[in-house]
Scaffold this active site. Structure first.
Site, PDB file in Angstrom:
ATOM      1  N   HIS A  36      42.170  37.960  44.739  1.00  0.00           N
ATOM      2  CA  HIS A  36      43.254  37.706  43.777  1.00  0.00           C
ATOM      3  C   HIS A  36      44.607  38.067  44.395  1.00  0.00           C
ATOM      4  O   HIS A  36      45.048  39.209  44.325  1.00  0.00           O
ATOM      5  CB  HIS A  36      43.027  38.523  42.497  1.00  0.00           C
ATOM      6  N   ASP A  39      45.973  31.651  35.998  1.00  0.00           N
ATOM      7  CA  ASP A  39      46.405  33.051  36.112  1.00  0.00           C
ATOM      8  C   ASP A  39      47.904  33.247  35.918  1.00  0.00           C
ATOM      9  O   ASP A  39      48.718  32.496  36.440  1.00  0.00           O
ATOM     10  CB  ASP A  39      46.006  33.630  37.470  1.00  0.00           C
ATOM     11  N   ASN A  97      49.645  29.678  40.621  1.00  0.00           N
ATOM     12  CA  ASN A  97      50.899  29.628  39.844  1.00  0.00           C
ATOM     13  C   ASN A  97      52.120  29.518  40.749  1.00  0.00           C
ATOM     14  O   ASN A  97      53.050  30.312  40.684  1.00  0.00           O
ATOM     15  CB  ASN A  97      51.017  30.832  38.907  1.00  0.00           C
ATOM     16  N   ASP A 127      45.475  41.643  42.868  1.00  0.00           N
ATOM     17  CA  ASP A 127      46.546  40.946  42.137  1.00  0.00           C
ATOM     18  C   ASP A 127      47.878  41.164  42.844  1.00  0.00           C
ATOM     19  O   ASP A 127      48.906  41.438  42.209  1.00  0.00           O
ATOM     20  CB  ASP A 127      46.616  41.402  40.675  1.00  0.00           C
ATOM     21  N   HIS A 163      41.467  40.913  36.752  1.00  0.00           N
ATOM     22  CA  HIS A 163      42.194  42.175  36.533  1.00  0.00           C
ATOM     23  C   HIS A 163      41.895  42.861  35.198  1.00  0.00           C
ATOM     24  O   HIS A 163      42.756  43.013  34.346  1.00  0.00           O
ATOM     25  CB  HIS A 163      43.697  41.997  36.700  1.00  0.00           C
ATOM     26  N   ASN A 198      51.160  42.594  34.627  1.00  0.00           N
ATOM     27  CA  ASN A 198      50.373  42.070  33.520  1.00  0.00           C
ATOM     28  C   ASN A 198      48.968  41.760  34.032  1.00  0.00           C
ATOM     29  O   ASN A 198      48.833  40.965  34.938  1.00  0.00           O
ATOM     30  CB  ASN A 198      51.043  40.799  32.984  1.00  0.00           C
ATOM     31  N   GLY A 226      54.300  42.196  38.003  1.00  0.00           N
ATOM     32  CA  GLY A 226      53.516  42.189  39.230  1.00  0.00           C
ATOM     33  C   GLY A 226      53.946  43.211  40.255  1.00  0.00           C
ATOM     34  O   GLY A 226      55.115  43.578  40.346  1.00  0.00           O
ATOM     35  N   HIS A 259      57.460  40.069  44.570  1.00  0.00           N
ATOM     36  CA  HIS A 259      58.739  39.625  44.004  1.00  0.00           C
ATOM     37  C   HIS A 259      59.855  40.194  44.867  1.00  0.00           C
ATOM     38  O   HIS A 259      59.659  41.193  45.545  1.00  0.00           O
ATOM     39  CB  HIS A 259      58.906  40.119  42.563  1.00  0.00           C
TER      40      HIS A 259
END
Lengths: 444, 319
Positions: free
Chosen positions: A64, A156, A98, A309, A236, A282, A328, A313
């Site tokens: 992930h 996701d 995504n 996950d 997650h 999240n 995230g 950013h």
């Protein structure tokens, strides 16, 4: 024939019940393992990597991660993400769809495979979208996505709210032999929340995300998977109620699996008190009882595997007001160190389960190749120094991003090399400078 | 005590002694407002900037006037008609204003923690003038100041905070401050407007029975329903709200003889509070506003590094 000998390591592979000091001989031409055994005789001119005092495991898989390409390359690219993966000890990653545009068509999947091949580091397997444009309104072309190499389907970042669509996706995926992978969140109930609903959110005046919003979808999807006779994977997992639901379903033979991220095992919502966006993700950080439940689930097999996950950013995005920043945190380069230090070395998690949850069990969830050390199999290997002492310094990461919730943590244990098809990449335990004092402590 | 804080971000992190220090300093400044020349030179040459990202009448004017009464230069900034509408970030805006040579930011923002973020990124003093639904420390202080002034003490009193607790920064600051000074705090309102974990989070009591609460309270602080934060989603309608949770004359017949009625304003007249009560004998709403000025003078004075000395001593030095 070019050959590499991994000399004298503690070869550790739970899936083949291996735990012994041995050598591994690798054929660099084919990128496969040629032999595992004591005192292997390498052919003349073979390269050698001394693995004395190191743990030699199957290559770790992180199923992930978000590599943000195409669309958000300021955050991460497939090249920078792949570099972070091998630097963090991961030979294989599964990327989430995504992106912009999202991976909802076969050429987008092909694009990620191409970029990964050009980067030439970790093995990258993309996941395709469940719905077109991740809009939750109509099914994406699941059959074509699978044909292009999508290893599973997920929207996701968002949950597919329509039960009808999830059922349809499950039925379709069953025929394709693929898994539907769900971000479990009842968006109507979570209502734009940015952290866990509890004492801390009440004190901070922040709209909270109740655990029930995750549990409701876990329960729904388990039932839909049963209805469709298909497999569902819970991404997650973060709430104790979700762990109970998965446990009960597994007991009854449901085809459900689950993953847990290191931050959901080690951090609570108390971390949000200073409004630091590096603790915003999240699903959100929850309460100590949720952490305990996730660990318990990991120990009894309710939760199949780890997954980070990894969600990069930019620093600009993460320096905004807490409620405004994107969700995230990154994980690829700290996953191994934080779990070794806080679970394995504290005797909360056996080393065997730790390795299994990053290797064979992770591969099994999505039917991925790898996850074990086998003669004739791919030479994907993760080599760990369990005793190496180091401190997390995001400036040293290969990821483009710095949104790490473990910055400054002092750790024990790190990956030192990652091998992908026999190709050796130095990992974070090998690239950082170890202070002299720590070095001597290590040699003791 | 020696004041050491540069920022006022919330009341949760203040000690009892620090809160008392602000209240006592405010009491000495209140006297200044009664003079014919309502000004002291305490912050002469210093610059205070109002950085208001949310609408405000009372608070922004109160801070501006407080700064002027301390002889500071003031600038004000609102998000509309500024570079914020061009997409500039909070930190960039603040750093640009800081580069003009300012000493303090008074910030109001819809995001909880925005003042904390600002404090991490600038060298200036940062005063929180309301951050989302988190805290509004100067409102909490002025409410406590008013209670102390009207009722002579805080410790041992029962203070009820009524209404839209969920969206109220005023409730949170009041609860922290009042608890530290030894008051009993009851938060009361519709179940959907009182977050589930708030009693444990703030160390207060929670009730949904307004009549029972009215009987016990020495001070009743009514909160505005924050329709702009979609509070309307959380209850069936204003008529029902007024009937079950609003404060009216009939309900106040149960109250203790000396109980006071407070409201941080602006009032939704006839919803959480009837006009008769808002303008009646028990109401201290306008005194709250007057006291706000003194409290904000005290906060600016203490946080901007003048600290420690009494107002009189400071004036002597300046003279």
């Amino acid at each position: 024939m070019p050959t590499l000998l991994l000399k004298n390591g503690r070869v550790f592979d739970p899936s083949s019940k291996l735990d012994k000091t041995a050598d591994i001989l690798i054929d660099l031409q084919s990128g496969t393992i040629e032999g595992i055994g004591k005192n292997l005789k390498p052919p003349p001119g073979a390269e050698m990597l001394d693995c004395s005092d190191l743990l030699v495991c199957p290559g770790f898989l992180d199923i992930h991660v978000h590599f943000r390409e195409p669309g958000f390359t300021a955050k991460e690219t497939i090249a920078s993400g792949s570099a972070a993966a091998v630097h963090g000890g991961f030979s294989t990653v599964v990327t989430m769809p995504n992106t912009d545009p999202p991976l909802d068509n076969s050429s987008a999947i092909a694009y990620q495979y191409l970029k990964a091949e050009q980067a030439g580091m970790a093995r990258v397997f993309p996941m395709g979208c469940i719905t077109k444009g991740r809009a939750g309104e109509e099914l994406a072309a699941l059959g074509l996505l699978a044909r292009a190499g999508a290893v599973g389907f997920t929207d996701d970042g968002a949950c597919v709210n329509s039960s009808f669509l999830v059922r349809s996706a499950l039925e379709y995926a069953r025929a394709l032999g693929k898994v539907v992978v769900e971000h479990c969140e009842d968006h109507d109930l979570s209502n734009g929340a940015v952290m866990h609903e509890g004492k801390v959110s009440a004190a901070l005046g922040i709209n909270g995300y109740p655990s029930a919003a995750e549990e409701i979808i876990v329960a729904r999807d388990i039932r839909l998977a049963k209805l469709a006779g298909a497999r569902i994977h819970v991404q997650h997992i973060s709430a104790k109620g979700s762990v109970s639901l998965v446990r009960e379903a597994k007991k009854k033979g449901a085809k459900v699996s689950a993953e847990v991220a290191p931050h959901h095992l080690l951090l609570t919502d108390e971390c949000c008190r200073d409004f630091d966006a590096n603790y915003k993700m999240n699903p959100p950080l929850r309460e100590p009882s949720d952490l305990d439940a996730c660990l318990e689930g990991l120990l009894d097999g309710t939760i199949d595997c780890f997954a980070s996950d990894h969600a990069p950013h930019t620093t600009e995005e993460k320096s905004q007001e807490f409620v405004e920043t994107p969700n995230g945190v990154i994980g690829l380069e700290t996953n191994i160190g934080v779990l070794l230090t806080h679970l394995v070395h504290k005797n909360k998690l056996p080393l065997k389960r730790f390795v299994d949850a990053w290797t064979a069990s992770a591969a099994r969830v999505l039917d991925l190749p790898g996850g074990s050390l086998k003669v004739g199999g791919p030479a994907d290997v993760t080599i760990l120094d369990l005793d190496l002492r180091w401190q997390v310094d995001p400036a040293r990461f290969k990821s483009k991003a710095r949104n790490c919730p473990f910055a400054g943590w002092k750790l024990k244990g790190a990956p030192v090399y990652t091998l992908v098809g026999g190709k050796v990449f130095p990992a974070i335990g090998a690239t950082m400078k170890v202070p002299a004092k720590q070095k001597s402590a290590r040699s003791r | 005590m020696a004041w050491t804080r540069k920022h006022l971000l919330d009341l949760e992190s203040l000690s009892k002694a620090e809160i008392v220090e602000i209240l006592d300093t405010a009491a000495s400044f209140k006297e200044v407002s009664g003079r014919s020349v309502k000004k002291v030179p305490a912050l002469r040459g210093r610059v205070v900037v109002n950085l208001f990202y949310e609408a405000s009448t009372r608070t922004s004017n109160s801070f501006a006037l407080a700064a002027k009464r301390l002889s500071a230069d003031t600038m004000s900034f609102s998000s509309s008609g500024s570079s914020v509408s061009k997409g500039e970030t909070l930190i960039d805006t603040a750093k640009n204003i800081e580069a003009m040579g300012v000493d303090a930011f008074v910030i109001r923002h819809s995001a909880p923690g925005a003042p904390h973020l600002l404090a991490r990124h600038t060298q200036c003093s940062v005063i929180n003038a309301g951050d989302g639904c988190h805290e509004h420390p100067t409102q909490g202080l002025l409410d406590i100041f008013t209670i102390r002034e009207k009722l002579g003490k805080v410790a041992g009193l029962t203070v009820a905070i009524l209404g839209d607790i969920r969206h109220s920064r005023v409730a949170r600051s009041n609860a922290h401050g009042l608890r530290k000074l030894g008051a009993r705090v009851i938060l009361a309102g519709p179940p959907t407007l009182v977050p589930p974990a708030i009693a444990a989070a703030l160390g207060v009591e929670v009730s949904h029975d307004i009549d029972a609460v009215v009987e016990q309270a020495d001070a009743l602080n009514c909160l505005r329903i924050q329709f702009e934060r979609k509070a309307g989603r959380f209850f069936p309608g204003v008529r029902e709200y007024a009937a079950i949770y609003g404060l009216n004359e009939d309900r106040m017949k149960r109250a203790k003889p000396g109980a006071i009625i407070m409201h941080p304003g602006p009032i939704n007249r006839g919803i959480e509070l009837t006009p008769e009560l808002a303008d009646g004998d028990r109401s201290v709403i306008l005194q709250q506003v007057s006291n706000g000025l003194a409290v904000r003078m005290a906060v600016l004075y203490l946080c901007m590094g003048v600290g420690a000395q009494s107002v009189a001593a400071r004036e002597e030095v300046e003279a």
